[in-house]
Design a protein around this motif. Structure first.
Motif, mmCIF file in Angstrom:
data_model
loop_
_atom_site.group_PDB
_atom_site.id
_atom_site.type_symbol
_atom_site.label_atom_id
_atom_site.label_comp_id
_atom_site.label_asym_id
_atom_site.label_seq_id
_atom_site.Cartn_x
_atom_site.Cartn_y
_atom_site.Cartn_z
ATOM 1 N N UNK B 394 0.821 -1.217 0.000
ATOM 2 C CA UNK B 394 0.000 0.000 0.000
ATOM 3 C C UNK B 394 0.862 1.278 0.000
ATOM 4 N N UNK B 395 2.108 1.104 -0.335
ATOM 5 C CA UNK B 395 2.932 2.306 -0.481
ATOM 6 C C UNK B 395 3.749 2.642 0.734
ATOM 7 N N UNK B 396 3.956 1.689 1.598
ATOM 8 C CA UNK B 396 4.744 1.954 2.788
ATOM 9 C C UNK B 396 6.187 1.517 2.557
ATOM 10 N N UNK B 397 7.026 1.906 3.496
ATOM 11 C CA UNK B 397 8.443 1.566 3.372
ATOM 12 C C UNK B 397 8.898 0.901 4.664
ATOM 13 N N UNK B 398 9.654 -0.160 4.531
ATOM 14 C CA UNK B 398 10.191 -0.840 5.702
ATOM 15 C C UNK B 398 11.670 -1.086 5.504
ATOM 16 N N UNK B 399 12.401 -1.045 6.609
ATOM 17 C CA UNK B 399 13.818 -1.366 6.568
ATOM 18 C C UNK B 399 13.993 -2.738 7.197
ATOM 19 N N UNK B 400 14.466 -3.685 6.384
ATOM 20 C CA UNK B 400 14.663 -5.049 6.884
ATOM 21 C C UNK B 400 16.146 -5.245 7.147
ATOM 22 N N UNK B 401 16.476 -5.556 8.406
ATOM 23 C CA UNK B 401 17.866 -5.809 8.758
ATOM 24 C C UNK B 401 18.077 -7.318 8.785
ATOM 25 N N UNK B 402 19.004 -7.820 7.944
ATOM 26 C CA UNK B 402 19.281 -9.246 7.933
ATOM 27 C C UNK B 402 20.160 -9.564 9.138
ATOM 28 N N UNK B 403 19.620 -10.360 10.045
ATOM 29 C CA UNK B 403 20.355 -10.612 11.283
ATOM 30 C C UNK B 403 21.134 -11.924 11.233
ATOM 31 N N UNK B 404 20.828 -12.799 10.286
ATOM 32 C CA UNK B 404 21.554 -14.059 10.216
ATOM 33 C C UNK B 404 21.118 -14.853 9.000
ATOM 34 N N UNK B 405 21.688 -16.036 8.841
ATOM 35 C CA UNK B 405 21.368 -16.877 7.689
ATOM 36 C C UNK B 405 19.892 -17.286 7.691
ATOM 37 N N UNK B 406 19.244 -17.205 8.895
ATOM 38 C CA UNK B 406 17.833 -17.610 8.976
ATOM 39 C C UNK B 406 16.888 -16.511 8.520
ATOM 40 N N UNK B 407 17.407 -15.377 8.091
ATOM 41 C CA UNK B 407 16.526 -14.299 7.622
ATOM 42 C C UNK B 407 16.005 -14.549 6.220
ATOM 43 N N UNK B 408 16.521 -15.576 5.584
ATOM 44 C CA UNK B 408 16.156 -15.856 4.196
ATOM 45 C C UNK B 408 14.669 -15.976 3.957
ATOM 46 N N UNK B 409 13.923 -16.812 4.699
ATOM 47 C CA UNK B 409 12.491 -16.970 4.434
ATOM 48 C C UNK B 409 11.720 -15.659 4.563
ATOM 49 N N UNK B 410 12.056 -14.861 5.595
ATOM 50 C CA UNK B 410 11.341 -13.591 5.762
ATOM 51 C C UNK B 410 11.566 -12.694 4.552
ATOM 52 N N UNK B 411 12.842 -12.627 4.140
ATOM 53 C CA UNK B 411 13.181 -11.792 2.968
ATOM 54 C C UNK B 411 12.424 -12.265 1.733
ATOM 55 N N UNK B 412 12.451 -13.610 1.538
ATOM 56 C CA UNK B 412 11.769 -14.161 0.365
ATOM 57 C C UNK B 412 10.275 -13.886 0.454
ATOM 58 N N UNK B 413 9.721 -14.020 1.649
ATOM 59 C CA UNK B 413 8.288 -13.809 1.819
ATOM 60 C C UNK B 413 7.893 -12.383 1.526
ATOM 61 N N UNK B 414 8.681 -11.421 2.052
ATOM 62 C CA UNK B 414 8.332 -10.008 1.839
ATOM 63 C C UNK B 414 8.466 -9.616 0.376
#
Lengths: 314, 678
Positions: B394-414
């Motif tokens: 909807x036009x928002x902005x988020x900053x995603x900080x990769x904290x470890x190798x397990x951040x992959x699914x969240x990144x892929x999902x977003x």
């Protein structure tokens, strides 16, 4: 004014030919000798006479001149009085100013005047008279005392041969100087064009006559100075002052001649008044005639003196 | 043949000299010495007519020499037209450039301007091409050359007057330099020789002359300045300044800049809010420009106008004020650690955004719809990911900080990818290798003084491969080549992926001086920040208060409403006043004012224009005639200088003089010889 005679008159020496002779002494000699050769027929005698007188001796006088022979004859003391020099002392005053350098003939007034002076000197010297010389322009340049000795004539000729160098004609100073230097009475012959204001001429000439000098004045002029013949109007430059004046001769001639004549007459009047002889001489007049003029004036003067003496003796 | 200095020809009258001298018979060569001039008197010279041939030749040579010198000094030349103007000289392109800036609202000025335009329209000939331009902030074409040519000859002036009749001075500033150069550009279209711009203006000192310095004027263009004489009146103007960035704990004042005109006779003025009786006395000498702290606005006032009284002209005595709004920003922070844990990331984040009088930031752990910005440092379960993705889209902005190798699914999902490979990078530490300073987030650092990021050590970072199907823009790379900060569009929103954290265990970023401005620019870029400006000048474009989302409805001071897309700036700021912008159920106020320069009404000299290289023409016919004579004289001088005939004349005069010398010498010798022969 001079009586204008033709130049080639009656066997006189043509001045043009005379002036071709370079040596002044020779020129004088030619004139005088020619004159003498004519003089044998001349009725005039010499004019220089010795004069001697006796005077009774007064006490206190110099005894050198006592005539001891007369004393021996008459037992009286007489002084034998001589003239210092028995002969004539003649001073020639020759103008050397630049105005004398004017010429319309082949020779200048100065040449003529010097030759004439040389002639007189020669003539007088030959007669045994003492001749002196004053040459002057605005002041006296050469002075030779009147002498009659060997070599003096030669010096005189040399002095006369000098070319005129002065600028102006000023008779005042030279005449004053002559009066100072020529103490002994004598004959003074002034040879000049007299192209100067008459002014004080009379005073100075009077000083000379008063000193007992006999004075003869010769005014030497170029024929063209009298005739004033110039072809065109032009700038005339005064040789003495170098002043320029634009003059048309046609227009100026009459007045010029009148003024010149008046001037001559003025000088002549002064001379007459002072008992001096005045002769106007043009440079084309033979020098013999000029010399004759001189002698005539001497004769006149002699007669005059004699008359005066007679008057005194009466 | 013409002469540059004909009065020297009078010198030829000197030819009378030789003629006279030849008539007078007084040649210098006719000179004699004589013994004495005692008895001679000068004779006046006599004029005698000369008829000798050789003397006539001499006379001719002498006269010729005088004539040659006289003609030489008169500097003759042969006239021919060297002017570049050809047959098109009669044709003329005329641009009437009429000032419609706010300062022209002064009494009587506009009528004079119209009268001047009328005067010029009356004087046009059928061969003239006329355009009428008005200008304030920028030039506008009222009548173009094409219009003029299209109209019938007898209708041209009438139609032009009709168009002018509907124009009136606005409220804008004066960009005189822009207008002049813009008008001159119209001349470049064709090669008509006579090109004139008639500038009809009050030529006030506040006019901006930018762009004239060094401007290459089209050949033959002339600017005729018709300065409209204004009655001398004392005038002062004011302008409320943009409040500086708010500082926490400091109460804000309203600052106002007041200018007194150069020809003003008054020095004492009063300042006060409109509707309030409170007045502050201020003193300004003429030409002075000073900034004052305005009286306190009434409590709770969102918009108003500050009024200046005491001068003669009142068109510029109001300055509108829109109070900066107090901004509430809700920022969702998930997985950043405890508030007071220096080993976590939130400890540092909250210190970057302190509360200020204009901004209140609320940090929340639960995502809500109105959140403008989010910082994520945790891994989500798939249902949560869907909520977040929906929010992002909807036009928002988020900053995603990769904290470890397990951040992959969240990144892929977003990002809506089946999977994303994130690995822990090895090695001692990493530094930022290349940075994209063109991106708005890094743009403020695009200066050699601020662009040094090499001091920031990243002890740990994560590697991830950007799939080819994703349109990502890498804003910064680590020195091992892996992306450090990446912007990935998610529909209308954006996801910023940071491959390392700012907690001390991960990097030195939090203790770097770059950290606060970096996060501030991220917040601004996301659109969650408040508008940075509230005070505008007429003619300025007001940036859209929202960058993304629905449309914005604008309302002008006169009530006119205009709807624009989000992100589109509003440019119709032609009237001073308070402008309203309605977006996302919120109303924002902006103040638009007359530029302060328009209050500086003292006239400037035309010399100032001339100094900037404006080719000034002359105002009236007499002056133009004088200029033509001057031009002709210059042309003559140029011709004479090229031909230089005087040199030949002087050479001829010298030759004649030489001939005269030779001839007269020969004549003199001949005369002397003749005389000698005689």
């Amino acid at each position: 004014m001079p009586d204008v005679l033709p130049a080639k008159e009656a066997g006189f020496v043509d001045p043009k030919a005379l002036m071709a002779i370079r040596n002044l002494e020779l020129r004088a000699r030619v004139v005088v000798e020619g004159f003498w050769s004519g003089l044998h027929r001349s009725p005039y005698h010499g004019f220089s006479v010795e004069f001697t007188e006796y005077r009774p001796y007064s006490q206190g006088e110099d005894t050198r001149y006592l005539d001891w022979r007369l004393y021996a004859r008459s037992d009286r003391f007489y002084l034998k009085k001589f003239e210092d020099e028995t002969n004539l002392r003649c001073y020639l005053l020759v103008d050397h100013s630049r105005s004398m350098s004017y010429r319309s003939l082949t020779y200048s007034k100065s040449d003529y005047a010097r030759t004439f002076a040389a002639t007189l000197a020669w003539f007088l010297n030959a007669q045994g008279d003492a001749v002196g010389l004053f040459s002057f322009d605005e002041r006296v340049r050469d002075y030779l005392p009147a002498r009659h000795r060997h070599g003096h004539l030669r010096q005189l000729m040399l002095a006369l041969e000098r070319e005129p160098a002065g600028r102006a004609t000023n008779l005042t100073e030279p005449l004053r100087r002559v009066a100072e230097l020529a103490r002994k009475r004598g004959l003074i012959v002034l040879i000049s064009d007299l192209l100067a204001p008459v002014g004080e001429l009379e005073n100075h000439l009077a000083r000379l006559t008063a000193a007992g000098h006999e004075l003869v004045v010769f005014q030497v002029l170029d024929p063209n100075e009298l005739a004033f013949n110039f072809p065109t109007a032009m700038l005339f430059q005064d040789v003495e002052s170098e002043k320029d004046l634009y003059i048309d001769p046609e227009a100026a001639r009459a007045s010029y001649q009148r003024r010149l004549r008046e001037h001559g007459e003025g000088v002549e009047a002064v001379c007459r008044k002072l008992g001096a002889a005045f002769h106007g001489v043009l440079t084309d007049r033979p020098l013999d005639l000029a010399l004759l003029d001189f002698l005539r004036s001497r004769v006149r003067r002699g007669k005059l003196v004699r008359r005066r003496q007679q008057r005194v003796s009466k | 043949m013409n002469f540059l200095s004909p009065w020297f020809l009078l010198g030829s009258l000197a030819v009378a000299g030789p003629i006279l001298f030849h008539l007078i018979r007084r040649a210098a060569r006719e000179r004699t010495t004589f013994s004495s001039l005692l008895f001679l008197r000068a004779t006046p010279p006599k004029a005698v007519r000369r008829s000798k041939l050789e003397h006539i030749w001499l006379l001719l040579l002498r006269s010729l020499c005088v004539l040659l010198l006289a003609v030489g000094f008169a500097r003759p030349f042969f006239a021919h037209d060297i002017s570049p103007r050809g047959a098109a000289a009669q044709e003329r392109r005329l641009i009437l450039l009429v000032d419609t800036s706010a300062s022209m609202r002064r009494e009587g000025l506009w009528d004079k301007a119209r009268a001047t335009v009328d005067r010029y329209l009356d004087k046009t000939t059928p061969s003239d091409q006329v355009a009428i331009l008005t200008f304030d902030q920028q030039p506008r074409t009222l009548v173009s050359f094409a219009d003029w040519s299209a109209w019938s000859q007898d209708q041209r002036a009438v139609l032009a007057r009709q168009r002018l009749a509907v124009v009136a001075p606005g409220w804008m500033g004066t960009q005189l330099g822009l207008a002049l150069s813009g008008a001159a550009e119209l001349f470049r279209e064709n090669s008509v020789a006579r090109r004139e711009i008639v500038l009809i203006t009050d030529l006030q000192e506040g006019a901006k002359l930018d762009g004239l310095q060094g401007y290459q004027w089209p050949a033959g263009a002339r600017v005729i300045v018709e300065r409209l004489p204004a009655k001398q009146q004392s005038n002062a103007g004011l302008e409320i300044l943009e409040p500086p960035a708010a500082i926490a704990g400091v109460e804000e004042d309203v600052h106002v800049r007041v200018a007194n005109s150069g020809d003003s006779r008054k020095e004492k003025f009063h300042l006060g809010w409109k509707g309030s009786s409170e007045r502050m006395e201020i003193y300004l000498t003429p030409t002075q420009l000073r900034t004052f702290t305005a009286p306190k606005p009434p409590v709770g006032m969102k918009s108003g106008a500050l009024e200046l009284t005491g001068d003669d002209l009142d068109y510029d005595n109001l300055s509108y004020y829109a109070a900066p709004e107090i901004q509430h920003v809700r920022m969702c922070c998930d997985g950043l650690g405890a508030t007071n844990d220096p080993a976590g990331m939130f400890y540092y984040l909250q210190r970057v955004f302190p509360a200020t009088p204009r901004r209140q930031i609320e940090f929340a752990s639960q995502l809500e719809r109105q959140d403008a910005f989010a910082v994520i440092a945790t891994n989500f379960a798939p249902p949560e990911i869907a909520v977040w993705r929906d929010w992002l889209e909807k036009g928002k902005t988020a900053l995603l900080v990769l904290t470890g190798a397990d951040s992959g699914p969240t990144l892929a999902g977003l990002l809506g990818l089946p999977e994303a490979q994130v690995t822990e990078a090895g090695g001692e530490y990493a530094l930022l290798g290349s940075i994209d300073f063109q991106h708005p987030i890094f743009a403020p650092f695009d200066d050699p003084r601020f662009s040094d990021f090499s001091q920031i050590h990243f002890w740990k970072h994560r590697r991830w491969e950007i799939p080819a199907s994703v349109k990502a823009r890498v804003l910064a790379h680590f020195d091992d080549g892996s992306p450090a900060l990446t912007q990935i569009p998610v529909r209308e929103g954006n996801l910023l992926v940071l491959a390392s954290g700012w907690n001390p265990a991960d990097s030195q970023l939090a203790v770097s001086s770059k950290f606060p401005p970096l996060l501030e620019t991220m917040l601004d870029w996301s659109g969650a920040g408040a508008p940075s400006r509230y005070q505008f000048r007429t003619g300025d474009a007001i940036p859209s208060p929202v960058a993304i989302g629905a449309s914005v409805r604008w309302q002008k001071p006169d009530g006119k409403q205009i709807t624009l897309a989000a992100g589109a700036p509003f440019a119709e700021t032609d009237t001073p006043g308070i402008y309203h912008a309605f977006a996302e159920e919120r109303e924002r106020l902006f103040a638009v004012n007359i530029p302060l320069e328009e209050s500086r009404t003292a006239p400037i000299s035309q010399d100032d224009l001339a100094r900037l290289g404006v080719p000034l023409g002359l105002e009236n016919e007499q002056a133009a005639a004088i200029a033509r004579v001057h031009q002709q004289h210059l042309q003559d001088a140029e011709l004479e200088n090229r031909q230089k005939l005087w040199r030949w004349l002087i050479v001829a005069a010298l030759a004649v003089t030489f001939a005269e010398i030779v001839l007269s010498g020969w004549l003199a010798r001949r005369v002397t010889t003749t005389e000698a022969m005689l």
